[in-house]
Write a protein that holds these residues in place. Structure first.
Motif, PDB file in Angstrom:
ATOM      1  N   THR A 190       0.837  -1.196   0.000  1.00 41.53           N
ATOM      2  CA  THR A 190       0.000   0.000   0.000  1.00 41.53           C
ATOM      3  C   THR A 190       0.874   1.248   0.000  1.00 41.53           C
ATOM      4  O   THR A 190       0.608   2.194  -0.747  1.00 41.53           O
ATOM      5  CB  THR A 190      -0.935   0.010   1.227  1.00 41.53           C
ATOM      6  OG1 THR A 190      -1.746  -1.160   1.187  1.00 41.53           O
ATOM      7  CG2 THR A 190      -1.815   1.233   1.233  1.00 41.53           C
ATOM      8  N   LEU A 203       2.302   1.780  -3.473  1.00 44.56           N
ATOM      9  CA  LEU A 203       1.284   2.297  -4.390  1.00 44.56           C
ATOM     10  C   LEU A 203       1.024   3.777  -4.129  1.00 44.56           C
ATOM     11  O   LEU A 203       0.860   4.562  -5.068  1.00 44.56           O
ATOM     12  CB  LEU A 203      -0.018   1.509  -4.250  1.00 44.56           C
ATOM     13  CG  LEU A 203      -0.006   0.088  -4.807  1.00 44.56           C
ATOM     14  CD1 LEU A 203      -1.284  -0.636  -4.433  1.00 44.56           C
ATOM     15  CD2 LEU A 203       0.179   0.096  -6.306  1.00 44.56           C
ATOM     16  N   CYS A 213       1.478   7.147  -6.677  1.00 38.52           N
ATOM     17  CA  CYS A 213       0.400   8.106  -6.953  1.00 38.52           C
ATOM     18  C   CYS A 213       0.872   9.552  -6.889  1.00 38.52           C
ATOM     19  O   CYS A 213       0.300  10.418  -7.544  1.00 38.52           O
ATOM     20  CB  CYS A 213      -0.735   7.935  -5.946  1.00 38.52           C
ATOM     21  SG  CYS A 213      -1.758   6.515  -6.265  1.00 38.52           S
ATOM     22  N   VAL A 226      -5.249   5.770 -15.701  1.00 39.85           N
ATOM     23  CA  VAL A 226      -5.519   5.665 -14.268  1.00 39.85           C
ATOM     24  C   VAL A 226      -6.607   6.671 -13.878  1.00 39.85           C
ATOM     25  O   VAL A 226      -7.532   6.332 -13.148  1.00 39.85           O
ATOM     26  CB  VAL A 226      -4.239   5.896 -13.429  1.00 39.85           C
ATOM     27  CG1 VAL A 226      -4.555   5.924 -11.952  1.00 39.85           C
ATOM     28  CG2 VAL A 226      -3.210   4.820 -13.733  1.00 39.85           C
ATOM     29  N   CYS A 251     -10.211   5.871 -12.185  1.00 39.64           N
ATOM     30  CA  CYS A 251     -10.642   6.538 -10.952  1.00 39.64           C
ATOM     31  C   CYS A 251     -12.016   7.163 -11.146  1.00 39.64           C
ATOM     32  O   CYS A 251     -12.886   7.064 -10.281  1.00 39.64           O
ATOM     33  CB  CYS A 251      -9.644   7.614 -10.541  1.00 39.64           C
ATOM     34  SG  CYS A 251      -8.061   6.967  -9.981  1.00 39.64           S
ATOM     35  N   LEU A 265      -5.258  11.214  -6.684  1.00 37.77           N
ATOM     36  CA  LEU A 265      -5.074   9.787  -6.935  1.00 37.77           C
ATOM     37  C   LEU A 265      -4.810   8.982  -5.671  1.00 37.77           C
ATOM     38  O   LEU A 265      -5.322   7.878  -5.530  1.00 37.77           O
ATOM     39  CB  LEU A 265      -3.947   9.551  -7.937  1.00 37.77           C
ATOM     40  CG  LEU A 265      -4.275   9.886  -9.379  1.00 37.77           C
ATOM     41  CD1 LEU A 265      -3.060   9.648 -10.266  1.00 37.77           C
ATOM     42  CD2 LEU A 265      -5.455   9.096  -9.884  1.00 37.77           C
ATOM     43  N   SER A 266      -4.039   9.523  -4.749  1.00 30.74           N
ATOM     44  CA  SER A 266      -3.742   8.747  -3.541  1.00 30.74           C
ATOM     45  C   SER A 266      -5.010   8.514  -2.716  1.00 30.74           C
ATOM     46  O   SER A 266      -5.196   7.440  -2.156  1.00 30.74           O
ATOM     47  CB  SER A 266      -2.663   9.421  -2.697  1.00 30.74           C
ATOM     48  OG  SER A 266      -3.067  10.705  -2.300  1.00 30.74           O
ATOM     49  N   LEU A 283      -6.999   5.870  -4.578  1.00 33.61           N
ATOM     50  CA  LEU A 283      -6.347   4.578  -4.369  1.00 33.61           C
ATOM     51  C   LEU A 283      -6.718   4.031  -2.995  1.00 33.61           C
ATOM     52  O   LEU A 283      -7.044   2.852  -2.857  1.00 33.61           O
ATOM     53  CB  LEU A 283      -4.830   4.694  -4.491  1.00 33.61           C
ATOM     54  CG  LEU A 283      -4.050   3.441  -4.078  1.00 33.61           C
ATOM     55  CD1 LEU A 283      -4.404   2.257  -4.973  1.00 33.61           C
ATOM     56  CD2 LEU A 283      -2.564   3.717  -4.096  1.00 33.61           C
ATOM     57  N   GLU A 284      -6.678   4.873  -2.000  1.00 34.60           N
ATOM     58  CA  GLU A 284      -7.034   4.453  -0.644  1.00 34.60           C
ATOM     59  C   GLU A 284      -8.480   3.926  -0.617  1.00 34.60           C
ATOM     60  O   GLU A 284      -8.762   2.890  -0.027  1.00 34.60           O
ATOM     61  CB  GLU A 284      -6.877   5.628   0.307  1.00 34.60           C
ATOM     62  CG  GLU A 284      -7.003   5.271   1.765  1.00 34.60           C
ATOM     63  CD  GLU A 284      -6.753   6.465   2.657  1.00 34.60           C
ATOM     64  OE1 GLU A 284      -7.379   6.499   3.731  1.00 34.60           O
ATOM     65  OE2 GLU A 284      -5.965   7.357   2.302  1.00 34.60           O
ATOM     66  N   ILE A 320      -8.130   0.014 -10.859  1.00 36.97           N
ATOM     67  CA  ILE A 320      -7.321   1.168 -10.457  1.00 36.97           C
ATOM     68  C   ILE A 320      -6.022   0.692  -9.818  1.00 36.97           C
ATOM     69  O   ILE A 320      -4.940   1.178 -10.141  1.00 36.97           O
ATOM     70  CB  ILE A 320      -8.080   2.055  -9.454  1.00 36.97           C
ATOM     71  CG1 ILE A 320      -9.251   2.735 -10.152  1.00 36.97           C
ATOM     72  CG2 ILE A 320      -7.155   3.089  -8.812  1.00 36.97           C
ATOM     73  CD1 ILE A 320     -10.185   3.443  -9.210  1.00 36.97           C
ATOM     74  N   ILE A 321      -6.138  -0.247  -8.921  1.00 33.11           N
ATOM     75  CA  ILE A 321      -4.963  -0.750  -8.208  1.00 33.11           C
ATOM     76  C   ILE A 321      -3.960  -1.352  -9.186  1.00 33.11           C
ATOM     77  O   ILE A 321      -2.760  -1.059  -9.140  1.00 33.11           O
ATOM     78  CB  ILE A 321      -5.385  -1.756  -7.129  1.00 33.11           C
ATOM     79  CG1 ILE A 321      -6.242  -1.043  -6.067  1.00 33.11           C
ATOM     80  CG2 ILE A 321      -4.174  -2.434  -6.499  1.00 33.11           C
ATOM     81  CD1 ILE A 321      -7.047  -1.939  -5.181  1.00 33.11           C
ATOM     82  N   ILE A 369      -2.213   1.351 -11.335  1.00 32.91           N
ATOM     83  CA  ILE A 369      -1.165   2.067 -10.602  1.00 32.91           C
ATOM     84  C   ILE A 369       0.051   1.159 -10.397  1.00 32.91           C
ATOM     85  O   ILE A 369       1.192   1.608 -10.531  1.00 32.91           O
ATOM     86  CB  ILE A 369      -1.718   2.606  -9.263  1.00 32.91           C
ATOM     87  CG1 ILE A 369      -2.734   3.711  -9.564  1.00 32.91           C
ATOM     88  CG2 ILE A 369      -0.587   3.136  -8.375  1.00 32.91           C
ATOM     89  CD1 ILE A 369      -3.531   4.183  -8.370  1.00 32.91           C
TER      90      ILE A 369
END
Length: 93
Positions: free
Chosen positions: A5, A8, A12, A20, A24, A58-59, A62-63, A86-87, A90
């Motif tokens: 994590t 990743l 981002c 990406v 998202c 993006l972060s 991603l979270e 998405i994951i 990235i």
């Protein structure tokens, strides 16, 4: 999982990839459409985030994608697949 994590999240920070960003956008739109709420962020307005999405977001997306993918409360396969895309995007960037 924690180390992956972190890696990743670092990716981002400087990522400006339209693929990406498109993934998202799909996830955020889907979360809004399906009225999905994440237990630790129930007030998040996904529509607002989707309308103003920028690379610096993006972060956070991603979270959310990680939470959606790992959530036992969310059963929607289409939503989980969108989060996984998405994951992967990235990871491959």
């Amino acid at each position: 999982m924690e180390k992956k994590t972190e890696e990743l999240m670092k990716k981002c920070e400087n990522l400006d990839d339209t693929t990406v960003m498109g993934s998202c956008q799909v996830l955020l739109d889907m979360m809004k459409e399906k009225n999905v709420k994440l237990e630790d962020d129930p007030e998040q307005t996904y529509l607002g985030m989707a309308e103003n999405l920028s690379p610096k977001d993006l972060s956070k997306v991603l979270e959310m994608a990680l939470k959606v993918r790992e959530s036992g409360a969310i059963k929607d396969v289409e939503l989980k697949n969108a989060a996984s895309r998405i994951i992967r995007a990235i990871e491959m960037s």
